[in-house]
Design a protein around this motif. Structure first.
Motif, PDB file in Angstrom:
ATOM      1  N   VAL A 139       0.857  -1.181   0.000  1.00 38.32           N
ATOM      2  CA  VAL A 139       0.000   0.000   0.000  1.00 38.32           C
ATOM      3  C   VAL A 139       0.893   1.231   0.000  1.00 38.32           C
ATOM      4  CG1 VAL A 139      -1.774   1.317   1.222  1.00 38.32           C
ATOM      5  CG2 VAL A 139      -1.867  -1.180   1.211  1.00 38.32           C
ATOM      6  N   ILE A 140       0.691   2.096  -0.984  1.00 38.59           N
ATOM      7  CA  ILE A 140       1.396   3.376  -1.028  1.00 38.59           C
ATOM      8  C   ILE A 140       0.423   4.447  -0.539  1.00 38.59           C
ATOM      9  CG2 ILE A 140       2.591   5.057  -2.457  1.00 38.59           C
ATOM     10  CD1 ILE A 140       3.428   2.838  -4.295  1.00 38.59           C
ATOM     11  N   TYR A 141       0.748   5.038   0.595  1.00 38.24           N
ATOM     12  CA  TYR A 141      -0.086   6.076   1.189  1.00 38.24           C
ATOM     13  C   TYR A 141       0.373   7.438   0.670  1.00 38.24           C
ATOM     14  CZ  TYR A 141      -1.795   2.593   4.530  1.00 38.24           C
ATOM     15  OH  TYR A 141      -2.381   1.490   5.114  1.00 38.24           O
ATOM     16  N   HIS A 142      -0.551   8.167   0.067  1.00 32.48           N
ATOM     17  CA  HIS A 142      -0.291   9.519  -0.410  1.00 32.48           C
ATOM     18  C   HIS A 142      -0.983  10.489   0.545  1.00 32.48           C
ATOM     19  CE1 HIS A 142       1.287   8.104  -4.320  1.00 32.48           C
ATOM     20  NE2 HIS A 142       0.377   7.152  -4.183  1.00 32.48           N
ATOM     21  N   LEU A 143      -0.193  11.154   1.388  1.00 27.40           N
ATOM     22  CA  LEU A 143      -0.749  11.987   2.451  1.00 27.40           C
ATOM     23  C   LEU A 143      -0.211  13.402   2.360  1.00 27.40           C
ATOM     24  CD1 LEU A 143      -0.002   9.428   5.327  1.00 27.40           C
ATOM     25  CD2 LEU A 143      -2.096   9.569   3.977  1.00 27.40           C
ATOM     26  N   THR A 144      -1.022  14.350   2.808  1.00 25.03           N
ATOM     27  CA  THR A 144      -0.554  15.728   2.977  1.00 25.03           C
ATOM     28  C   THR A 144      -0.972  16.200   4.358  1.00 25.03           C
ATOM     29  OG1 THR A 144      -2.588  16.624   1.988  1.00 25.03           O
ATOM     30  CG2 THR A 144      -0.699  16.309   0.516  1.00 25.03           C
TER      31      THR A 144
END
Length: 415
Positions: free
Chosen positions: A153-158
Motif C-alpha cells: 500500500v502506497i499512502y499519499h498523504l498531505t
C-alpha cells in the motif's frame, strides 16, 4: 509563473547534491515545462478538462519548492484496517517509510541512488515538471520467480504544512520474470489547494503480473494528476483499477505498451462524483506484437455540476495481428447539470484483429425505480440499489478476492 519556477528550482539545487549530468537533465526538463506550461484545452488530450485554467482558478500563487529535509510524523490511524500489507508512506511528497515486513528480504531490492540523467522523458509537460522538481526517487525490484506475499500500500498523504504547493513524486518498479506485485495507491488528504503530480514507471518482464488499485475516496479540494507508464514483455499481465471520487480534480493517465506476445492489459475504473468535481481517465494501450489483448471498462455516477471524461485509445501496429481490444464506457447523470464526455479511439494498421468500443450515458431508468418501489423500497433506496449494481459490475472485474472485498467495503457496495 516563469520567474517563480526558476526561483524555486534554484532553491532545490542549493539543498541537493545532484551530479552535473543530473542538473543538466533537470534544467532541460524545466525548460520544456516552461515552454509548454500546464496543459490546456488547446491540446487534444486536454480538451475536456483544462488543467491550466483549473489551477489558475483554484490555487493562488502556486509554488514549486518543497523542503524535503524536514521529517513528518506518521499518523498510524490512517492505515487500512483489516489488511495485512507492506507500506510506502509519502507525506507532502517525501518518503517517510518503506516497509516490506511480510516479504523475503532477499527477493526485493530497493534502489535510492537512481541517476536522473537516465530518467524517463516523454512529450508531456507534467512529466517534464516531475523530472525537474522531484528531489529523489526510488526503484522497487521484485526478483525472478517471486510473488509478493502481501499487498504493497502506497499512502499519499498531505498535512497542514502544504498550501498552494506543487508536489512531485516518482517511483519505478521492475518485475523480473515470473514475479508478481499487488499495489494499492491510497489517497488521504487533510489539506486543500495543492497540486500533486505523480509518475510511476513499470517494467514487466516475461510472465510477470502487476495488479494496481488506485483509491481516491476522501473528499478534498486538492488537484491531482497521475501518469502510469507500463512496458510489458511476453505473457505478462497488468490489471489497473481506479476508484476516482475524492479530489476536486483528478486525472489518471495510463500508457501501456504490449511489447511481448500474449501480453495483456486490463483497465477498469469508476467515477463517483459529488458536487462540482472534475475527474478524467485517459488510457492508451499500444498493441505492438501479435496475440495481445486489452479490456477497458469505465463507469461514471455524476452529481450536480460534476464533470467526468474518459479518453480511451487502442493502437494496433501493423505487426500486431490477432489483437483483441475492447473498451466500453457508461455514465449515469444524476442531475441535468452533470456532464460526461467520452472519446474512444481505434487506430488499427493490422487486418486480423478483433477490436470494439462503445459509450452510453443517461439518467437512471424511472421504470426500474418504479419497479423497485413496487417491491417495497422507497425512492432513495431504489436509486441507491440501481447505482450500487451499476458500479458493482466494474468492481467484480477485480481478480484478487481479498482486495475486491476490501474495495467493496471501502466504497460501500453491497452484493
Amino acid at each position: 509563473m516563469k520567474e517563480q519556477l526558476k526561483i524555486d528550482f534554484e532553491k532545490i539545487l542549493k539543498i541537493s547534491n545532484f551530479s552535473e549530468k543530473d542538473i543538466k537533465f533537470k534544467k532541460d526538463e524545466l525548460d520544456k515545462f516552461i515552454e509548454n506550461g500546464f496543459p490546456s484545452k488547446k491540446l487534444e488530450n486536454w480538451k475536456f478538462l483544462d488543467l491550466s485554467q483549473i489551477i489558475n482558478k483554484n490555487i493562488e500563487n502556486i509554488s514549486f519548492y518543497n523542503d524535503y529535509s524536514t521529517t513528518n510524523k506518521i499518523d498510524t490511524s490512517i492505515y487500512i484496517d483489516g489488511l495485512e500489507h507492506n507500506k510506502i508512506i509519502f507525506i507532502n511528497g517525501r518518503i517517510e517509510k518503506i516497509e516490506f515486513g511480510y516479504e523475503d528480504k532477499n527477493q526485493i531490492e530497493i534502489y535510492d541512488d537512481i541517476k536522473f540523467e537516465d530518467n524517463f522523458s516523454v512529450k508531456n509537460s507534467l512529466v517534464n515538471l516531475n523530472n525537474a522538481f522531484s528531489n529523489k526517487y526510488y526503484k522497487i525490484l521484485v526478483k525472478k520467480g517471486y510473488s509478493i506475499k502481501k499487498p504493497l500500500v502506497i499512502y499519499h498523504l498531505t498535512n497542514q504544512k502544504m498550501k498552494s504547493k506543487n508536489i512531485n513524486l516518482r517511483l519505478d518498479f521492475e518485475l523480473e520474470q515470473n514475479s508478481s506485485l499487488k499495489l494499492i495507491d491510497f489517497f488521504n488528504d487533510t489539506t486543500d489547494k495543492n497540486f500533486m503530480n505523480i509518475f510511476y514507471n513499470f517494467k514487466l518482464k516475461n510472465d510477470s503480473i502487476l495488479k494496481n488499485y488506485k483509491i481516491d475516496k476522501s473528499l478534498n479540494q486538492n488537484l491531482k494528476y497521475s501518469y502510469n507508464n507500463i512496458d510489458q514483455e511476453k505473457n505478462s499481465i497488468s490489471e489497473t483499477f481506479i476508484f476516482s471520487a475524492g479530489s476536486n480534480y483528478f486525472k489518471n493517465e495510463i500508457n501501456c505498451n504490449l511489447g511481448g506476445e500474449y501480453s495483456s492489459a486490463f483497465i477498469n475504473g469508476i467515477f463517483s462524483l459529488k458536487n462540482d468535481q472534475q475527474h478524467e481517465i485517459r488510457s492508451t494501450v499500444n498493441h505492438l506484437v501479435e496475440n495481445t489483448k486489452s479490456y477497458q471498462l469505465i463507469k461514471s455516477v455524476l452529481g450536480k455540476n460534476s464533470k467526468a471524461a474518459y479518453q480511451g485509445r487502442i493502437y494496433v501496429d501493423s505487426k500486431a495481428q490477432k489483437t483483441d481490444g475492447y473498451q466500453l464506457s457508461k455514465a449515469i447523470l444524476l442531475d441535468e447539470t452533470s456532464e460526461f464526455n467520452a472519446k474512444p479511439e481505434l487506430e488499427i494498421y493490422a487486418d486480423d484483429v478483433k477490436c470494439s468500443h462503445g459509450s452510453a450515458s443517461g439518467s437512471l431508468n424511472e421504470d426500474s425505480i418504479f419497479y423497485l418501489m413496487s417491491r417495497g423500497l422507497n425512492y432513495k433506496q431504489s436509486k441507491e440499489l440501481l447505482i450500487n449494481g451499476f458500479m458493482l459490475d466494474v468492481v467484480e472485474k477485480i481478480t484478487d478476492l481479498e482486495i475486491k472485498n476490501l474495495i467493496k467495503n471501502m466504497i460501500g457496495l453491497k452484493e
